[in-house]
Design a protein around this motif. Structure first.
Motif, PDB file in Angstrom:
ATOM      1  N   LYS A  99     -12.303  -9.125   5.855  1.00 26.93           N
ATOM      2  CA  LYS A  99     -12.344  -8.872   4.407  1.00 26.93           C
ATOM      3  C   LYS A  99     -13.730  -8.538   3.859  1.00 26.93           C
ATOM      4  CE  LYS A  99      -7.981 -10.190   2.992  1.00 26.93           C
ATOM      5  NZ  LYS A  99      -7.098 -10.378   1.945  1.00 26.93           N
ATOM      6  N   THR A 116       7.945  -1.782   6.018  1.00 28.96           N
ATOM      7  CA  THR A 116       6.736  -2.491   5.624  1.00 28.96           C
ATOM      8  C   THR A 116       6.853  -3.068   4.218  1.00 28.96           C
ATOM      9  OG1 THR A 116       5.874  -0.360   5.006  1.00 28.96           O
ATOM     10  CG2 THR A 116       5.147  -1.252   7.098  1.00 28.96           C
ATOM     11  N   ASP A 117       7.783  -2.542   3.446  1.00 19.06           N
ATOM     12  CA  ASP A 117       7.950  -3.014   2.083  1.00 19.06           C
ATOM     13  C   ASP A 117       9.295  -3.719   1.929  1.00 19.06           C
ATOM     14  OD1 ASP A 117       5.667  -2.577   0.718  1.00 19.06           O
ATOM     15  OD2 ASP A 117       6.163  -0.530   0.152  1.00 19.06           O
ATOM     16  N   ILE A 170      -9.371  -1.449  -4.263  1.00 21.89           N
ATOM     17  CA  ILE A 170      -9.364  -2.817  -4.799  1.00 21.89           C
ATOM     18  C   ILE A 170     -10.545  -3.039  -5.750  1.00 21.89           C
ATOM     19  CG2 ILE A 170      -9.569  -5.280  -4.192  1.00 21.89           C
ATOM     20  CD1 ILE A 170      -8.084  -4.499  -1.517  1.00 21.89           C
ATOM     21  N   GLY A 223      -1.509  -9.009  -0.390  1.00 25.89           N
ATOM     22  CA  GLY A 223      -2.623  -9.923  -0.630  1.00 25.89           C
ATOM     23  C   GLY A 223      -2.343 -11.290  -0.031  1.00 25.89           C
ATOM     24  N   ARG A 224      -1.686 -11.281   1.125  1.00 26.17           N
ATOM     25  CA  ARG A 224      -1.428 -12.557   1.812  1.00 26.17           C
ATOM     26  C   ARG A 224      -2.747 -13.136   2.313  1.00 26.17           C
ATOM     27  NH1 ARG A 224       2.883  -9.411   4.629  1.00 26.17           N
ATOM     28  NH2 ARG A 224       4.903 -10.222   4.008  1.00 26.17           N
ATOM     29  N   ALA A 243       0.008  -0.192  -3.608  1.00 27.41           N
ATOM     30  CA  ALA A 243      -0.843  -0.246  -4.797  1.00 27.41           C
ATOM     31  C   ALA A 243      -1.102   1.174  -5.309  1.00 27.41           C
ATOM     32  CB  ALA A 243      -2.163  -0.941  -4.480  1.00 27.41           C
ATOM     33  N   LEU A 245       1.114  -6.702  -7.852  1.00 27.20           N
ATOM     34  CA  LEU A 245       1.997  -6.580  -6.694  1.00 27.20           C
ATOM     35  C   LEU A 245       2.485  -7.975  -6.312  1.00 27.20           C
ATOM     36  CD1 LEU A 245       0.277  -3.897  -4.415  1.00 27.20           C
ATOM     37  CD2 LEU A 245       2.150  -3.595  -6.025  1.00 27.20           C
ATOM     38  N   VAL A 283      -2.114   4.470   5.534  1.00 32.41           N
ATOM     39  CA  VAL A 283      -1.690   3.817   6.738  1.00 32.41           C
ATOM     40  C   VAL A 283      -1.019   2.502   6.376  1.00 32.41           C
ATOM     41  CG1 VAL A 283      -3.565   4.834   8.070  1.00 32.41           C
ATOM     42  CG2 VAL A 283      -3.893   2.547   7.102  1.00 32.41           C
ATOM     43  N   SER A 289      -4.127  -7.859   8.893  1.00 32.07           N
ATOM     44  CA  SER A 289      -3.128  -7.807   7.825  1.00 32.07           C
ATOM     45  C   SER A 289      -1.743  -7.528   8.404  1.00 32.07           C
ATOM     46  CB  SER A 289      -3.522  -6.715   6.826  1.00 32.07           C
ATOM     47  OG  SER A 289      -2.502  -6.495   5.898  1.00 32.07           O
ATOM     48  N   SER A 346       3.896 -10.555  -1.052  1.00 30.74           N
ATOM     49  CA  SER A 346       3.665 -10.016   0.295  1.00 30.74           C
ATOM     50  C   SER A 346       2.474  -9.056   0.325  1.00 30.74           C
ATOM     51  CB  SER A 346       4.918  -9.337   0.823  1.00 30.74           C
ATOM     52  OG  SER A 346       5.082  -8.097   0.189  1.00 30.74           O
ATOM     53  N   PRO A 359       4.363   4.657   5.123  1.00 27.59           N
ATOM     54  CA  PRO A 359       3.100   4.545   5.867  1.00 27.59           C
ATOM     55  C   PRO A 359       3.199   4.829   7.364  1.00 27.59           C
ATOM     56  CG  PRO A 359       3.469   2.605   4.475  1.00 27.59           C
ATOM     57  CD  PRO A 359       4.729   3.399   4.441  1.00 27.59           C
ATOM     58  N   ARG A 387      -8.225   1.766   5.682  1.00 30.61           N
ATOM     59  CA  ARG A 387      -8.872   0.461   5.475  1.00 30.61           C
ATOM     60  C   ARG A 387      -9.537   0.078   6.790  1.00 30.61           C
ATOM     61  NH1 ARG A 387      -4.900  -4.716   4.254  1.00 30.61           N
ATOM     62  NH2 ARG A 387      -6.479  -6.267   3.737  1.00 30.61           N
ATOM     63  N   LYS A 420      -0.400  -1.132   5.742  1.00 31.93           N
ATOM     64  CA  LYS A 420      -1.301  -2.192   5.261  1.00 31.93           C
ATOM     65  C   LYS A 420      -2.622  -1.657   4.684  1.00 31.93           C
ATOM     66  CE  LYS A 420       0.460  -5.370   5.121  1.00 31.93           C
ATOM     67  NZ  LYS A 420       1.671  -5.590   4.243  1.00 31.93           N
TER      68      LYS A 420
HETATM   69  N1  LIG Z   1      -3.836  -4.094  -6.411  1.00 29.82           N
HETATM   70  C1  LIG Z   1      -3.489  -4.636  -5.247  1.00 29.82           C
HETATM   71  N2  LIG Z   1      -2.701  -5.731  -5.220  1.00 29.82           N
HETATM   72  C2  LIG Z   1      -2.355  -6.281  -4.028  1.00 29.82           C
HETATM   73  N3  LIG Z   1      -2.704  -5.789  -2.832  1.00 29.82           N
HETATM   74  C3  LIG Z   1      -3.485  -4.694  -2.819  1.00 29.82           C
HETATM   75  C4  LIG Z   1      -3.917  -4.088  -4.018  1.00 29.82           C
HETATM   76  N4  LIG Z   1      -4.684  -3.030  -3.684  1.00 29.82           N
HETATM   77  C5  LIG Z   1      -4.746  -2.995  -2.365  1.00 29.82           C
HETATM   78  N5  LIG Z   1      -4.034  -3.995  -1.836  1.00 29.82           N
HETATM   79  C6  LIG Z   1      -3.898  -4.240  -0.405  1.00 29.82           C
HETATM   80  O1  LIG Z   1      -2.683  -3.627   0.029  1.00 29.82           O
HETATM   81  C7  LIG Z   1      -2.377  -4.231   1.272  1.00 29.82           C
HETATM   82  C8  LIG Z   1      -0.956  -3.900   1.648  1.00 29.82           C
HETATM   83  O2  LIG Z   1      -0.946  -2.546   1.991  1.00 29.82           O
HETATM   84  P1  LIG Z   1       0.354  -1.643   1.909  1.00 29.82           P
HETATM   85  O3  LIG Z   1       0.916  -1.679   0.534  1.00 29.82           O
HETATM   86  O4  LIG Z   1      -0.028  -0.302   2.430  1.00 29.82           O
HETATM   87  O5  LIG Z   1       1.321  -2.394   2.900  1.00 29.82           O
HETATM   88  S1  LIG Z   1       2.636  -1.831   3.569  1.00 29.82           S
HETATM   89  O6  LIG Z   1       2.241  -1.054   4.739  1.00 29.82           O
HETATM   90  O7  LIG Z   1       3.388  -1.064   2.578  1.00 29.82           O
HETATM   91  O8  LIG Z   1       3.347  -3.076   3.948  1.00 29.82           O
HETATM   92  C9  LIG Z   1      -2.670  -5.705   1.054  1.00 29.82           C
HETATM   93  O9  LIG Z   1      -3.042  -6.254   2.295  1.00 29.82           O
HETATM   94  P2  LIG Z   1      -3.168  -7.840   2.559  1.00 29.82           P
HETATM   95  O10 LIG Z   1      -4.241  -8.335   1.616  1.00 29.82           O
HETATM   96  O11 LIG Z   1      -3.580  -7.963   3.965  1.00 29.82           O
HETATM   97  O12 LIG Z   1      -1.827  -8.419   2.267  1.00 29.82           O
HETATM   98  C10 LIG Z   1      -3.797  -5.697   0.026  1.00 29.82           C
HETATM   99  O13 LIG Z   1      -5.043  -6.076   0.535  1.00 29.82           O
END
Ligand SMILES: Nc1ncnc2c1ncn2[C@@H]1O[C@H](COP(=O)(O)OS(=O)(=O)O)[C@@H](OP(=O)(O)O)[C@H]1O
Length: 322
Positions: free
Chosen positions: A322, A33-34, A227, A280-281, A78, A275, A71, A162, A278, A128, A154, A73
């Motif tokens: 959202k 996932t990362d 967030i 906050g898409r 973060a 971050l 979980v 997501s 990838s 996750p 979430r 996403k």
């Molecule tokens: N500070 C900060 N900056 C950027 N993004 C943030 C932050 N806090 C929470 N999020 C939300 O984290 C979502 C990605 O979740 P994960 O890190 O668990 O994803 S992963 O499973 O490791 O791929 C990612 O989901 P998407 O917005 O759908 O891309 C973000 O909404």
């Protein structure tokens, strides 16, 4: 930087090891996932990093005392990046996937993946997929029955979108979300076997964990609150881990361009850390009827989850994505 908080150059002690090199390669090859993080770290030649004030590489490698198990996403990256600002936390950068994909490699392999820690420091990692891995609770319990578990949850509808958005970014040819979400759209039959949907049935997965761990050993972090109030959620995390509340409001600022909280520049050096792209898409537009149907689908499972955890995550109050 790509998928991790943009960060300062690596400390000299953080030399790549054979183990972490292997992990990097696996992380790059697999659909972790990362994935972008793995690529970036491989480029930097390291898989681990300590707190914001660079911790020299003293001490010994220990098995983790705390895990972020899910979980996908939810906001796991973060959370990990924020908690590792704490000087008493040391964490692996990449996802080791030990309790799902790499279990046969054994505990010594796992220990070797960990950063060195000093007495009193907490070793952590995040993967996750553990939350939805059937064997994970049993395996983790066999390693350390007193381990602390953290789950970032979430709204399952937003989480599913997501998840889909991430897949779409890698495979633009896949069918639309609306198509994948249904077994039979006319009948309104949701395809709960699609992983993007199945992962969000939190109550089901939690039941599996509760066979092995008491609720008191599991902390549920709200991905939404992480967030809007990162410091508030971090206070709970630090209390749960038995740590002093070192990570506070003063570590975060809201980055308008990113649309998310980011970590402030550490005192010693470097730049602020948001971050990568990838996280906050932009999600594709999803038919509001489909979103509504999914909300209805998840409602009883969410209620069950609130009852099991004793926490109301208020996902029913949200309108649409959202
Ligand atoms: N500070 C900060 N900056 C950027 N993004 C943030 C932050 N806090 C929470 N999020 C939300 O984290 C979502 C990605 O979740 P994960 O890190 O668990 O994803 S992963 O499973 O490791 O791929 C990612 O989901 P998407 O917005 O759908 O891309 C973000 O909404």
């Amino acid at each position: 930087a790509r998928d991790a908080w943009l960060r300062t150059p690596l400390a000299p002690g953080e030399m790549i090891t054979a183990q972490s090199a292997l992990l990097e390669r696996e992380a790059q090859e697999s659909s972790t996932t990362d994935e972008e993080l793995a690529g970036r770290r491989a480029a930097n030649g390291s898989s681990e990093r300590g707190g914001a004030a660079s911790t020299p590489d003293y001490g010994e490698k220990k098995l983790p005392q705390a895990l972020i198990i899910g979980v996908k996403k939810g906001g796991t990256r973060a959370l990990l990046e924020a908690i590792r600002v704490h000087p008493d936390v040391r964490a692996v950068g990449v996802e080791p996937h030990f309790f799902d994909r790499n279990y046969e490699k054994g505990l010594e392999w796992y220990r070797n993946v960990m950063p060195k820690t000093l007495d009193g420091q907490v070793t952590m990692e995040k993967t996750p997929s553990y939350f939805v891995t059937n064997e994970a609770p049993k395996r983790i319990h066999a390693m350390a029955k007193d381990i602390k578990l953290i789950v970032v949850v979430r709204n399952p509808v937003t989480r599913a979108i997501s998840d889909y958005t991430q897949t779409l970014s890698k495979k633009p040819e896949i069918p639309t979300f609306e198509v994948l979400a249904f077994k039979n759209r006319t009948l309104g039959l949701i395809d709960a076997s699609w992983s993007a949907i199945r992962i969000g049935i939190y109550a089901l997965h939690l039941e599996n964990w509760l066979q092995y761990f008491p609720l008191s050993q599991i902390l549920f972090v709200s991905g939404e609150r992480l967030i809007v109030d990162p410091a508030g959620e971090m206070a709970k995390v630090q209390d749960f881990l038995g740590l002093k509340r070192v990570v506070t409001e003063k570590h975060f600022y809201f980055n308008k361009t990113k649309g998310f909280p980011c970590l402030k520049k550490p005192e010693d050096s470097g730049a602020p850390r948001c971050l990568g792209k990838s996280k906050g898409r932009t999600h594709p537009h999803i038919d509001p009827d489909v979103i509504h149907r999914l909300q209805k689908f998840y409602r009883p499972f969410n209620m069950m989850f609130y009852q099991m955890t004793g926490q109301d995550f208020q996902w029913e109050r949200e309108e649409g994505d959202k």
